[in-house]
Every structure is written in C-alpha cells, then in structure tokens.
Motif scaffolding. Sequence first.
Motif, PDB file in Angstrom:
ATOM      1  N   ARG A 278      -4.570   6.915   2.331  1.00 39.88           N
ATOM      2  CA  ARG A 278      -4.114   5.245   1.826  1.00 39.88           C
ATOM      3  C   ARG A 278      -4.652   5.917  -0.042  1.00 39.88           C
ATOM      4  O   ARG A 278      -5.310   6.536   0.624  1.00 39.88           O
ATOM      5  CB  ARG A 278      -4.548   4.023   2.494  1.00 39.88           C
ATOM      6  N   CYS A 279      -3.445   4.827  -0.468  1.00 39.52           N
ATOM      7  CA  CYS A 279      -3.514   5.900  -1.909  1.00 39.52           C
ATOM      8  C   CYS A 279      -4.767   5.068  -2.117  1.00 39.52           C
ATOM      9  O   CYS A 279      -4.614   3.171  -2.294  1.00 39.52           O
ATOM     10  CB  CYS A 279      -2.887   6.428  -2.795  1.00 39.52           C
ATOM     11  N   LEU A 280      -5.662   6.038  -2.944  1.00 40.21           N
ATOM     12  CA  LEU A 280      -7.082   4.247  -3.549  1.00 40.21           C
ATOM     13  C   LEU A 280      -6.725   4.300  -5.488  1.00 40.21           C
ATOM     14  O   LEU A 280      -7.432   3.129  -5.675  1.00 40.21           O
ATOM     15  CB  LEU A 280      -8.458   4.872  -3.411  1.00 40.21           C
TER      16      LEU A 280
ATOM     17  N   GLU B 267      -7.367   7.728   1.070  1.00 39.88           N
ATOM     18  CA  GLU B 267      -9.099   8.379   1.514  1.00 39.88           C
ATOM     19  C   GLU B 267      -8.373   8.276   3.077  1.00 39.88           C
ATOM     20  O   GLU B 267      -7.092   7.534   3.232  1.00 39.88           O
ATOM     21  CB  GLU B 267      -9.456   6.882   1.409  1.00 39.88           C
ATOM     22  N   PRO B 268      -8.427   8.920   4.178  1.00 44.79           N
ATOM     23  CA  PRO B 268      -7.990   8.878   5.629  1.00 44.79           C
ATOM     24  C   PRO B 268      -8.334   7.997   6.168  1.00 44.79           C
ATOM     25  O   PRO B 268      -9.190   6.764   6.005  1.00 44.79           O
ATOM     26  CB  PRO B 268      -8.742  10.104   6.505  1.00 44.79           C
ATOM     27  N   VAL B 269      -7.691   6.533   7.122  1.00 45.18           N
ATOM     28  CA  VAL B 269      -8.020   5.391   7.318  1.00 45.18           C
ATOM     29  C   VAL B 269      -7.137   5.536   8.368  1.00 45.18           C
ATOM     30  O   VAL B 269      -7.671   4.286   9.681  1.00 45.18           O
ATOM     31  CB  VAL B 269      -6.935   4.499   6.485  1.00 45.18           C
ATOM     32  N   ALA B 270      -6.045   6.156   8.880  1.00 39.46           N
ATOM     33  CA  ALA B 270      -6.049   6.913  10.714  1.00 39.46           C
ATOM     34  C   ALA B 270      -5.594   7.602  11.044  1.00 39.46           C
ATOM     35  O   ALA B 270      -5.005   8.603  10.775  1.00 39.46           O
ATOM     36  CB  ALA B 270      -5.040   5.542  11.204  1.00 39.46           C
ATOM     37  N   THR B 271      -5.808   8.220  12.535  1.00 40.63           N
ATOM     38  CA  THR B 271      -5.547   9.191  13.042  1.00 40.63           C
ATOM     39  C   THR B 271      -4.223   8.238  14.060  1.00 40.63           C
ATOM     40  O   THR B 271      -4.511   8.485  15.353  1.00 40.63           O
ATOM     41  CB  THR B 271      -6.606   9.619  14.208  1.00 40.63           C
ATOM     42  N   LEU B 272      -3.239   9.063  13.736  1.00 40.26           N
ATOM     43  CA  LEU B 272      -1.900   8.567  14.328  1.00 40.26           C
ATOM     44  C   LEU B 272      -1.673   9.038  15.917  1.00 40.26           C
ATOM     45  O   LEU B 272      -0.885   8.703  16.881  1.00 40.26           O
ATOM     46  CB  LEU B 272      -0.859   8.205  13.239  1.00 40.26           C
TER      47      LEU B 272
ATOM     48  N   ARG C  65      -5.357  21.143  12.061  1.00 43.55           N
ATOM     49  CA  ARG C  65      -6.419  19.998  12.789  1.00 43.55           C
ATOM     50  C   ARG C  65      -5.838  19.300  14.365  1.00 43.55           C
ATOM     51  O   ARG C  65      -6.465  19.472  14.747  1.00 43.55           O
ATOM     52  CB  ARG C  65      -6.154  19.383  11.618  1.00 43.55           C
ATOM     53  N   ARG C  66      -4.651  19.845  14.600  1.00 39.54           N
ATOM     54  CA  ARG C  66      -3.777  19.203  16.087  1.00 39.54           C
ATOM     55  C   ARG C  66      -3.923  18.283  15.701  1.00 39.54           C
ATOM     56  O   ARG C  66      -4.593  16.842  16.986  1.00 39.54           O
ATOM     57  CB  ARG C  66      -4.878  19.856  16.645  1.00 39.54           C
ATOM     58  N   GLU C  67      -3.508  17.560  14.715  1.00 41.39           N
ATOM     59  CA  GLU C  67      -3.794  15.080  14.585  1.00 41.39           C
ATOM     60  C   GLU C  67      -2.290  14.870  12.895  1.00 41.39           C
ATOM     61  O   GLU C  67      -2.337  16.118  12.575  1.00 41.39           O
ATOM     62  CB  GLU C  67      -5.165  15.149  14.184  1.00 41.39           C
ATOM     63  N   VAL C  68      -2.268  13.990  13.650  1.00 39.62           N
ATOM     64  CA  VAL C  68      -1.214  13.447  12.411  1.00 39.62           C
ATOM     65  C   VAL C  68      -2.493  11.920  11.613  1.00 39.62           C
ATOM     66  O   VAL C  68      -2.742  10.982  12.345  1.00 39.62           O
ATOM     67  CB  VAL C  68      -0.470  12.998  13.110  1.00 39.62           C
ATOM     68  N   THR C  69      -2.681  12.064  10.370  1.00 34.72           N
ATOM     69  CA  THR C  69      -3.764  11.384  10.065  1.00 34.72           C
ATOM     70  C   THR C  69      -3.321  11.043   8.560  1.00 34.72           C
ATOM     71  O   THR C  69      -1.988  11.312   7.783  1.00 34.72           O
ATOM     72  CB  THR C  69      -4.561  12.499   9.190  1.00 34.72           C
TER      73      THR C  69
ATOM     74  N   ASN D 246       0.857  -0.899  -0.224  1.00 35.60           N
ATOM     75  CA  ASN D 246      -0.240   0.211   0.034  1.00 35.60           C
ATOM     76  C   ASN D 246       0.714   1.221  -0.141  1.00 35.60           C
ATOM     77  O   ASN D 246       2.067   1.374   0.811  1.00 35.60           O
ATOM     78  CB  ASN D 246      -0.658   0.158   1.245  1.00 35.60           C
ATOM     79  N   PHE D 247       0.708   1.969  -0.636  1.00 34.84           N
ATOM     80  CA  PHE D 247       0.945   3.680  -0.333  1.00 34.84           C
ATOM     81  C   PHE D 247      -0.006   4.617   0.567  1.00 34.84           C
ATOM     82  O   PHE D 247      -0.875   5.333   0.190  1.00 34.84           O
ATOM     83  CB  PHE D 247       0.814   4.142  -1.966  1.00 34.84           C
ATOM     84  N   TYR D 248       0.726   5.368   1.995  1.00 31.70           N
ATOM     85  CA  TYR D 248       0.284   5.640   2.411  1.00 31.70           C
ATOM     86  C   TYR D 248       0.769   7.508   2.107  1.00 31.70           C
ATOM     87  O   TYR D 248       1.793   7.567   1.811  1.00 31.70           O
ATOM     88  CB  TYR D 248      -0.015   5.348   3.619  1.00 31.70           C
ATOM     89  N   LEU D 249      -0.094   8.144   2.811  1.00 32.58           N
ATOM     90  CA  LEU D 249       0.569   9.451   2.954  1.00 32.58           C
ATOM     91  C   LEU D 249       0.172  10.191   4.370  1.00 32.58           C
ATOM     92  O   LEU D 249      -0.355  10.095   4.817  1.00 32.58           O
ATOM     93  CB  LEU D 249       0.055  10.093   1.338  1.00 32.58           C
ATOM     94  N   VAL D 250       1.553  11.021   4.968  1.00 33.00           N
ATOM     95  CA  VAL D 250       0.993  11.817   6.197  1.00 33.00           C
ATOM     96  C   VAL D 250       1.337  13.228   5.252  1.00 33.00           C
ATOM     97  O   VAL D 250       2.655  13.613   6.026  1.00 33.00           O
ATOM     98  CB  VAL D 250       1.503  11.112   7.120  1.00 33.00           C
ATOM     99  N   PRO D 251       0.357  13.874   5.238  1.00 35.25           N
ATOM    100  CA  PRO D 251       0.662  15.311   5.417  1.00 35.25           C
ATOM    101  C   PRO D 251       0.746  15.942   6.288  1.00 35.25           C
ATOM    102  O   PRO D 251       0.217  15.532   7.360  1.00 35.25           O
ATOM    103  CB  PRO D 251      -0.333  15.860   4.246  1.00 35.25           C
ATOM    104  N   GLU D 252       1.417  16.986   6.866  1.00 37.00           N
ATOM    105  CA  GLU D 252       1.175  17.849   8.089  1.00 37.00           C
ATOM    106  C   GLU D 252      -0.237  18.396   8.133  1.00 37.00           C
ATOM    107  O   GLU D 252      -0.975  19.391   7.110  1.00 37.00           O
ATOM    108  CB  GLU D 252       1.844  19.054   7.995  1.00 37.00           C
ATOM    109  N   SER D 253      -0.913  18.213   9.229  1.00 32.08           N
ATOM    110  CA  SER D 253      -2.218  19.320   9.520  1.00 32.08           C
ATOM    111  C   SER D 253      -2.213  19.974  10.895  1.00 32.08           C
ATOM    112  O   SER D 253      -2.754  19.244  11.878  1.00 32.08           O
ATOM    113  CB  SER D 253      -3.059  18.105   8.895  1.00 32.08           C
TER     114      SER D 253
END
Length: 494
Positions: A320-322, A329-334, A313-317, A303-310
Amino acid sequence: MRDFAADLGARRFDVRLRLVGGDPPSTLLRLVFELDRLLVGRRRAAPPETVAADEIAPLADAEFRPDVVVDLTGDPTAADPAVPTFAVAFGGAPGETALFAVLTHGGGVVAEIYDVVTDEVVERARPSLERADGLVSSAASVAARAAGLIVVRLVALREGRIRRRLVGVRLDRTAVGALSLCRHPEAFARALARHVYHLVCRAPHWRIGWRHVDGPGLAETGDFDGVPFQPLPDPGLRCFADPFPVHWRGETHVLFEDFDHRLGQGTISAVRFDEGGPVGPVRPVLAEPWHLSFPFPIFDEGNFYLVPESTARREVTLYRCLAFPDRWEPVATLLSDVCASDVAIIRRGDRWWMFSTIEDGRGGWSDMLAIHTAPALLGPWTAHRDVPLAVDAGATRSAGMPFERDGRLFRPVQDCSVVYGGGVALVEVTRLDDEGYEQSVRRRIRRDRSWPGGRMHTLNRLGRLELIDGVTVRPRWDILHRLVEPLFEPGGRR
C-alpha cells in the motif's frame, strides 16, 4: 512419467502401470541423444535419470479394471471402447519418437491430448522451451505440460464436468516425421553466438518506449504507424522494463522494473510524466532483498496498491502506498509458496480475479495460466479448480493491464512461442467464472523498424500516454555503444 503418476496419486487417483513391448531407440535417435549430450551435457546439473517401472506405480494385475486409460505408447489402442482412453500426439503423431522428431526440426511443439476412440482433441498445449537446455530437456518440458493438462482433464472427468474449449476438434493425424541432425550444429552455433554476445554486451538490455498518441494505438491497430516511440534514457549499467502508467493525486508517473546488471536484480523505480514527456530524474521507489519487477497498480476504496512480481520470494505480496511515489508498506500476502509471474488483478462485479503464469520446476515459466479469485482484494484468494487453465507459450503470460472496451474484457499477453518476450498479443476473455475460462487471440503485435531491437513484452496506455518495452544492444564499452546506438534509434535501420 514418475511425476505424472505422483500428481495423479496426490489427487486421489489409484494409479496402475501396464507395460507393453516397444522398439528400442533407432540408431539415428541414439546418435541424436549422443550429440545432445556432447553439446549441452556439461551444462546439466545431473545426467538424465533412469527410472524403474516400480518407481512409477504398481503394475496392474489381471484383475485390475481401470476407469480410464492414458496410453503413452507410439500406437495407442482402446482395449475396451467403454473405458475412456486418452493419448498424446506431437505434430499429429503419438509417442516419444514423434516428439523427438518434431524437436529435432526446431521451433515450437504442439502437444494434443485426444480420445483414442473418437480422435477428438480434448486438450492442446503449446509449451514454452525457454528454460530447456538441449533436446532431452526440451522433451521433458513438453511432456510435463502435456501431463499437467491430462491431470486437469481427468479431475474434470471424475467430477462430471466438461472442459469445453476444444469440443469438436479432431486430431489431424500425420505419420511420424524423420529425425533431423541439422538442429544440433545450428543450436551449437547459436549457443556460441549467445556466449560471445554476452561477453561483449550487457544482455538482455531492456528499454522503455513512450509516446503521446491521439486516437487508436497499438492495441487497436497492431502496428507502429503514427507518432514514433521515444526511448526512456537509462544509465547503461541498469536497464528499464515493465512500464505501468498511473495517475494519482494530480500527477502522472510511470512505474517500472529497474534492473541492475551488476547485481542481477531488479527494483521498482518511477519517473514523472507531463504532456511533454518525462520530467525530472528516475527515482527508486521500492526495493527488497529479492528481485522485483512488473509493478502492477491497483486502486481500491481510495487506496493505491502495488503488486510487484517476486517469484524469488515465492509469494504474491500486496503493498500500500503511504506517500506517492516512494513510500510503500506490505499489507498482505495474497499467495504463498508459489512462483507466480507477472500478476494482473482486476475487479469484475463483486469478485476479484488474479491472472498469472505459474512455474513448477518442470518446464518454462511463461506457459501455464493460473487464475485465483477472492471476495475482497486482501483475500482470501483461492485457486480456480482447473489449474492450469491453459498451456500456451504464446498467449498466457501477462504483458500489461487488462482493460474493457465496449463491455468486452481484453488482456495484453506475452508471445513467448519463439523466444521469451518475443512479442505481445491481445486476447479477449470470453468466459471468466468458477466453472471455466476461455479466451481468443484478437491481435499479435511484433516490433518493427519503428522500434528496432529484439523482443517486446509490455503494452500499457493511460489517456494519451502509450508505453512499451523491448530489448536493445548495449555494449559494455562506451566506444562500441556510440557506434551501434544510431542503429537502434526508433525508425532507424538494424
């Protein structure tokens, strides 16, 4: 001091305050405060607070016997050599007068926490002043970061652990320096120049540079010799930064922050590359109602994932690439309820490690290193027990993808010691485990005439494709832009 006592109390320390006599601010220092108030007071949300002693902590009575003492006076002493006593020095001298003396001369400040009995430096902070607005705000930023490291040190001491980064380093004592009034007119002139610059130009206007290079690149040589970087064209009303190259299913793309000056907000865009350079138009690939930047790519189990700075939002999201490159699509709040800037995630053995700089509202956003770890990419993620692991405006905030070379782990980091995004440093991670973290700066990279314009804060490479970014001058009016654009072409003269 109030926040410092509250942080200690939150970690189950029983805090008591001991008051000692001291000299009031000198006439010159009061004049410096007044100049500071006149120059920046209108931009402050509120005047500096006056805090009563009983708002900080209860006073220590004659029966109180401390386990450890933190002496914040200008003349620290150890009443009992058997009780660990720590103090803070600024430029080699303790006390707030020393701090203001260093600040009035401009430049960065080094805060050293040391053992009063042995003069051994146990922690060192190089705070970022990127958010400071004037002298008082700068002093608060430095004090907050020094206090944060003291808390980490005291927690380790209570748990019987040793933070080894500075063992054996002694305080290089100096006398308290003289205050200077020169900084204030200079600061006023710079503030006025920045105001005029922002009226005339869209700023900061970041741009991406790319080149195909065989053999050593910037990470290996530290200079811009060889094939010149070429700017990725942008539309002017938007600017590009934080380039990350990826190769996925037979195609190479560069993902990057696409910042709209009109909205003051960033999204993630992409452009395809081949051996000749960029191919086709820039395409938007990920947008949210909040600002996105620093699109860190991760590949795991097909799988190909992406973690952009946000941070807004005060989150690290984790996304996953569809369908590559523009369906995610967001798959987890790390991580949640944390401002974590420029997250970089790597896998080492059977563990995942996350690097970021965290912002707590008390100082800059580019100096406090945080590390989290997890058994799997989707978590659960837990903070390292020492946070911050380091306070260093010149060597903590991520500037690209960590990489291994000859079995050694390296991190590109931003050098924000002078200005945000002032350059890139390459650090080697020499220790990374649950007990601690250590790194050493191996190289500092500054832009030069080959890449004109102010600042640089990203460095990435994939095969022959090497990518950087930097700030250039972008006037609001096309006629001015056509006049200044040749001055900022790679290899040109500023």
